[in-house]
Design an enzyme around this catalytic site. Structure first.
Site, PDB file in Angstrom:
ATOM      1  CG  HIS A   1      -5.156  -1.851  -1.310  1.00 21.44           C
ATOM      2  ND1 HIS A   1      -5.538  -0.711  -0.476  1.00 21.44           N
ATOM      3  CD2 HIS A   1      -5.916  -2.877  -1.120  1.00 21.44           C
ATOM      4  CE1 HIS A   1      -6.679  -1.067   0.178  1.00 21.44           C
ATOM      5  NE2 HIS A   1      -7.081  -2.249  -0.361  1.00 21.44           N
TER       6      HIS A   1
ATOM      7  CG  ASP B   1      -3.166   1.750  -1.907  1.00 21.51           C
ATOM      8  OD1 ASP B   1      -4.438   1.913  -2.177  1.00 21.51           O
ATOM      9  OD2 ASP B   1      -2.652   1.508  -0.886  1.00 21.51           O
TER      10      ASP B   1
ATOM     11  CG  HIS C   1      -1.825  -1.135   1.682  1.00 18.34           C
ATOM     12  ND1 HIS C   1      -2.944  -1.270   1.398  1.00 18.34           N
ATOM     13  CD2 HIS C   1      -1.300  -2.354   2.170  1.00 18.34           C
ATOM     14  CE1 HIS C   1      -3.383  -2.317   1.871  1.00 18.34           C
ATOM     15  NE2 HIS C   1      -2.509  -3.000   2.081  1.00 18.34           N
TER      16      HIS C   1
ATOM     17  CD  GLU D   1      -0.911   1.096   4.385  1.00 19.15           C
ATOM     18  OE1 GLU D   1      -0.624   1.971   3.668  1.00 19.15           O
ATOM     19  OE2 GLU D   1      -1.963   0.738   4.877  1.00 19.15           O
TER      20      GLU D   1
HETATM   21 ZN   LIG Z   1      -4.204   0.371   0.467  1.00 22.88          ZN
END
Ligand SMILES: [Zn+2]
Length: 191
Positions: free
Chosen positions: A156, A166, A38, A120
């Site tokens: 994602h 993303d 992400h 992330e």
């Molecule tokens: Zn995401």
């Protein structure tokens, strides 16, 4: 370094541990076989600061920035965050189910949160990521793949197409593949 020394109950040694209450058990017998990338920045496009860590630990002041109104009350998490300088932060044990993918599907299998590890990258869809982030990401994925039967790493955007974008076109999948030397089938189709 042996596996046992790299992990403690799903927590990566060497990462900064920042435990989130936003997680649950994985379904019994789940094979953790997917890594999902992400991008996140709060507010979007602003790097540094502690807003991401506050969001993932339910401590974000929703009134601190106008953008936060759009995400007010969200209870989310990921297993990992890699900051712009490559710092690795962990919020949820990889043995548990983090709340990062939402409605999602990979290879016909729904509910990706059940069987994935969420990573992330501090960044913004469309913008480039930093060299220390790729280095930290490749290191992390190698360690994860030694401990869990990871079959693929995707974005994602690939497990929630039409809903999520993303990490976006600024992410260099070819560079990640070159660093990891995993087979092409382990990555999303590279444009
Ligand atoms: Zn995401």
């Amino acid at each position: 370094m042996a596996n046992a020394a790299e992990w403690k109950k799903g927590w990566r040694r060497g990462a900064r541990w920042c435990p989130s209450p936003n997680f649950g058990p994985r379904p019994a017998g789940t094979d953790v076989s997917l890594a999902i990338l992400h991008s996140i920045s709060l507010p979007p496009g602003v790097y540094g600061g502690d807003a991401i860590e506050r969001l993932f630990t339910n401590r974000l002041d929703w009134d601190a920035h106008p953008y936060f109104q759009q995400i007010r009350g969200m209870q989310v998490s990921s297993h990992f965050l890699i900051r712009r300088d490559g710092e690795l932060v962990q919020f949820v044990s990889c043995d548990d189910r983090a709340w990062h993918a939402g409605v999602s599907s990979w290879c016909g299998r729904d509910n990706c949160n059940d069987y994935s590890i969420g990573i992330e990258l501090e960044g913004l869809e469309g913008e480039a990521f930093e060299a220390p982030q790729y280095k930290a990401l490749a290191q992390l994925l190698r360690a994860i793949a030694k401990r869990w039967p990871i079959r693929a790493v995707v974005g994602h955007e690939h497990v929630a197409p039409g809903r999520k974008i993303d990490p976006g076109p600024g992410f260099d999948w070819a560079a990640l593949q070159a660093a990891l030397r995993w087979p092409a089938v382990s990555f999303p189709p590279i444009a």
